[in-house]
Motif scaffolding. Structure first.
Motif, PDB file in Angstrom:
ATOM      1  N   LEU A   1      26.081  23.520  -2.779  1.00  0.00           N
ATOM      2  CA  LEU A   1      25.690  24.628  -1.798  1.00  0.00           C
ATOM      3  C   LEU A   1      26.022  24.354  -0.198  1.00  0.00           C
ATOM      4  O   LEU A   1      26.151  25.271   0.353  1.00  0.00           O
ATOM      5  N   LEU A   2      26.413  23.205   0.082  1.00  0.00           N
ATOM      6  CA  LEU A   2      26.652  22.995   1.385  1.00  0.00           C
ATOM      7  C   LEU A   2      27.960  22.416   1.938  1.00  0.00           C
ATOM      8  O   LEU A   2      28.326  21.856   2.974  1.00  0.00           O
ATOM      9  N   GLU A   3      29.015  22.642   0.918  1.00  0.00           N
ATOM     10  CA  GLU A   3      30.434  22.465   0.824  1.00  0.00           C
ATOM     11  C   GLU A   3      30.666  20.895   1.161  1.00  0.00           C
ATOM     12  O   GLU A   3      31.766  20.482   1.805  1.00  0.00           O
ATOM     13  N   VAL A   4      29.937  20.009   0.686  1.00  0.00           N
ATOM     14  CA  VAL A   4      30.414  18.535   0.753  1.00  0.00           C
ATOM     15  C   VAL A   4      31.305  18.140  -0.263  1.00  0.00           C
ATOM     16  O   VAL A   4      30.917  18.602  -1.417  1.00  0.00           O
ATOM     17  N   ASP A   5      32.520  17.693   0.223  1.00  0.00           N
ATOM     18  CA  ASP A   5      33.442  17.226  -0.959  1.00  0.00           C
ATOM     19  C   ASP A   5      33.634  15.979  -0.764  1.00  0.00           C
ATOM     20  O   ASP A   5      34.664  15.327  -1.340  1.00  0.00           O
ATOM     21  N   ARG A   6      33.027  15.121   0.081  1.00  0.00           N
ATOM     22  CA  ARG A   6      33.161  13.714   0.059  1.00  0.00           C
ATOM     23  C   ARG A   6      32.022  12.837   0.713  1.00  0.00           C
ATOM     24  O   ARG A   6      31.092  13.255   1.478  1.00  0.00           O
ATOM     25  N   VAL A   7      31.706  11.526   0.091  1.00  0.00           N
ATOM     26  CA  VAL A   7      30.525  11.024   0.518  1.00  0.00           C
ATOM     27  C   VAL A   7      30.843   9.520   0.948  1.00  0.00           C
ATOM     28  O   VAL A   7      31.666   8.810   0.502  1.00  0.00           O
ATOM     29  N   LEU A   8      30.415   9.244   2.199  1.00  0.00           N
ATOM     30  CA  LEU A   8      30.649   7.879   2.661  1.00  0.00           C
ATOM     31  C   LEU A   8      29.050   7.281   2.802  1.00  0.00           C
ATOM     32  O   LEU A   8      28.281   7.735   3.479  1.00  0.00           O
ATOM     33  N   VAL A   9      28.856   6.007   2.239  1.00  0.00           N
ATOM     34  CA  VAL A   9      27.817   5.453   2.298  1.00  0.00           C
ATOM     35  C   VAL A   9      27.949   4.313   3.466  1.00  0.00           C
ATOM     36  O   VAL A   9      28.989   3.241   3.344  1.00  0.00           O
ATOM     37  N   MET A  10      27.219   4.088   4.275  1.00  0.00           N
ATOM     38  CA  MET A  10      27.395   3.084   5.465  1.00  0.00           C
ATOM     39  C   MET A  10      26.121   2.279   5.784  1.00  0.00           C
ATOM     40  O   MET A  10      25.331   2.680   6.827  1.00  0.00           O
ATOM     41  N   PRO A  11      25.912   1.155   5.307  1.00  0.00           N
ATOM     42  CA  PRO A  11      24.965   0.183   5.667  1.00  0.00           C
ATOM     43  C   PRO A  11      25.377  -0.328   7.062  1.00  0.00           C
ATOM     44  O   PRO A  11      26.657  -0.001   7.419  1.00  0.00           O
ATOM     45  N   HIS A  12      24.671  -1.361   7.652  1.00  0.00           N
ATOM     46  CA  HIS A  12      25.239  -1.971   8.908  1.00  0.00           C
ATOM     47  C   HIS A  12      24.838  -3.413   9.059  1.00  0.00           C
ATOM     48  O   HIS A  12      23.989  -3.994   8.197  1.00  0.00           O
ATOM     49  N   THR A  13      25.511  -4.109   9.913  1.00  0.00           N
ATOM     50  CA  THR A  13      25.240  -5.265  10.171  1.00  0.00           C
ATOM     51  C   THR A  13      23.826  -5.813  10.815  1.00  0.00           C
ATOM     52  O   THR A  13      23.339  -4.646  11.330  1.00  0.00           O
ATOM     53  N   ARG A  14      23.481  -6.696  10.503  1.00  0.00           N
ATOM     54  CA  ARG A  14      22.064  -7.254  11.230  1.00  0.00           C
ATOM     55  C   ARG A  14      20.743  -6.313  10.727  1.00  0.00           C
ATOM     56  O   ARG A  14      20.074  -5.895  11.572  1.00  0.00           O
ATOM     57  N   CYS A  15      20.907  -5.735   9.492  1.00  0.00           N
ATOM     58  CA  CYS A  15      20.024  -4.683   9.188  1.00  0.00           C
ATOM     59  C   CYS A  15      18.626  -5.593   8.721  1.00  0.00           C
ATOM     60  O   CYS A  15      18.910  -6.497   7.789  1.00  0.00           O
ATOM     61  N   LYS A  16      17.391  -5.262   9.190  1.00  0.00           N
ATOM     62  CA  LYS A  16      16.232  -5.792   8.555  1.00  0.00           C
ATOM     63  C   LYS A  16      16.175  -5.887   6.995  1.00  0.00           C
ATOM     64  O   LYS A  16      15.540  -6.637   6.411  1.00  0.00           O
ATOM     65  N   MET A  17      16.464  -4.590   6.393  1.00  0.00           N
ATOM     66  CA  MET A  17      16.321  -4.659   5.147  1.00  0.00           C
ATOM     67  C   MET A  17      17.260  -5.244   4.264  1.00  0.00           C
ATOM     68  O   MET A  17      17.129  -5.690   2.911  1.00  0.00           O
ATOM     69  N   ALA A  18      18.320  -5.959   4.835  1.00  0.00           N
ATOM     70  CA  ALA A  18      19.255  -6.850   4.077  1.00  0.00           C
ATOM     71  C   ALA A  18      19.179  -8.434   4.798  1.00  0.00           C
ATOM     72  O   ALA A  18      19.708  -9.242   4.242  1.00  0.00           O
ATOM     73  N   SER A  19      18.002  -8.544   5.611  1.00  0.00           N
ATOM     74  CA  SER A  19      17.819  -9.902   6.109  1.00  0.00           C
ATOM     75  C   SER A  19      16.604 -10.621   5.167  1.00  0.00           C
ATOM     76  O   SER A  19      16.258 -11.628   5.569  1.00  0.00           O
ATOM     77  N   VAL A  20      15.999  -9.674   4.176  1.00  0.00           N
ATOM     78  CA  VAL A  20      14.868 -10.385   3.329  1.00  0.00           C
ATOM     79  C   VAL A  20      15.385 -10.331   1.933  1.00  0.00           C
ATOM     80  O   VAL A  20      16.372  -9.825   1.509  1.00  0.00           O
ATOM     81  N   SER A  21      14.723 -11.132   1.131  1.00  0.00           N
ATOM     82  CA  SER A  21      15.256 -11.579  -0.292  1.00  0.00           C
ATOM     83  C   SER A  21      14.887 -10.208  -1.228  1.00  0.00           C
ATOM     84  O   SER A  21      15.468 -10.110  -2.103  1.00  0.00           O
ATOM     85  N   GLY A  22      13.881  -9.301  -0.672  1.00  0.00           N
ATOM     86  CA  GLY A  22      13.560  -8.245  -1.642  1.00  0.00           C
ATOM     87  C   GLY A  22      12.447  -7.674  -1.134  1.00  0.00           C
ATOM     88  O   GLY A  22      11.749  -7.918  -0.116  1.00  0.00           O
ATOM     89  N   ASP A  23      11.840  -6.461  -1.732  1.00  0.00           N
ATOM     90  CA  ASP A  23      10.655  -5.824  -1.410  1.00  0.00           C
ATOM     91  C   ASP A  23       9.513  -6.797  -1.287  1.00  0.00           C
ATOM     92  O   ASP A  23       8.700  -6.390  -0.543  1.00  0.00           O
ATOM     93  N   ALA A  24       9.563  -7.706  -2.114  1.00  0.00           N
ATOM     94  CA  ALA A  24       8.256  -8.486  -2.393  1.00  0.00           C
ATOM     95  C   ALA A  24       7.970  -9.351  -0.987  1.00  0.00           C
ATOM     96  O   ALA A  24       6.931  -9.368  -0.446  1.00  0.00           O
ATOM     97  N   GLU A  25       9.204  -9.752  -0.198  1.00  0.00           N
ATOM     98  CA  GLU A  25       8.939 -10.247   0.919  1.00  0.00           C
ATOM     99  C   GLU A  25       8.458  -9.342   2.061  1.00  0.00           C
ATOM    100  O   GLU A  25       7.745  -9.471   2.952  1.00  0.00           O
ATOM    101  N   VAL A  26       9.089  -7.950   1.957  1.00  0.00           N
ATOM    102  CA  VAL A  26       8.770  -6.981   2.946  1.00  0.00           C
ATOM    103  C   VAL A  26       7.123  -6.682   2.808  1.00  0.00           C
ATOM    104  O   VAL A  26       6.747  -6.721   3.886  1.00  0.00           O
TER     105      VAL A  26
END
Length: 167
Positions: free
Chosen positions: A79-104
């Motif tokens: 519906l919104l003319e999207v024809d490509r997708v970019l997934v962009m996480p980042h460095t020094r992300c809190k969500m990537a600095s822990v072992s998983g949800d249990a730790e959070v």
């Protein structure tokens, strides 16, 4: 009105006085949907050479491809003319600095006394593995176009550069 937001109301009045985006269509003018983190160090439009109206920006903790992101991508693709997708996480992300949800969950409960175990946060310290799985979720979603290009990159919050990921 709540005085905790007065600075925002004032800033919006200034913004609206010079508003220049009247008449933009609700589509992604450059056909891009970007999935990225809610981290305030990321300013996605200038980081990718985009302008207001060029892309649909989907943000959440960790820049993860959740069921909600997939639902939104389906709408965006058809519906919104999207024809490509970019997934962009980042460095020094809190969500990537822990072992998983249990730790959070443990951290929030220990520091704030709130039990968040009813929520899934998607924390994963294998950021590249998580990115690979997220890209694959989009590529193989049965309701998204088979030919939809999907790529993954990692945004460096210290340099502003993106690094394409082999996903």
């Amino acid at each position: 009105m709540n005085s905790a937001f007065d600075d925002l109301y004032t800033a919006n009045a200034d913004y609206a006085a010079g508003f220049g985006h009247t008449g933009l269509k609700p589509v992604a003018a450059r056909g891009l949907a970007l999935v990225t983190c809610m981290d305030s160090r990321i300013d996605p439009l200038p980081a990718l050479g985009l302008q207001t109206g060029d892309a649909k920006i989907l943000r959440n903790a960790g820049g993860r491809v959740t069921d909600e992101v997939l639902r939104t991508l389906v709408l965006a693709a058809y519906l919104l003319e999207v024809d490509r997708v970019l997934v962009m996480p980042h460095t020094r992300c809190k969500m990537a600095s822990v072992s998983g949800d249990a730790e959070v969950h443990d951290l929030i409960e220990r520091e704030h006394g709130v039990d968040t175990r009813s929520l899934a946060f998607g924390a994963d310290n294998d950021q590249m593995g998580a990115l690979r799985r997220d890209v694959e979720r989009i590529r193989h979603h049965p309701l998204l176009p088979r030919e939809l290009p999907v790529a993954g990159v990692v945004y460096d919050v210290d340099t502003g550069r993106i690094e394409p990921a082999d996903v």
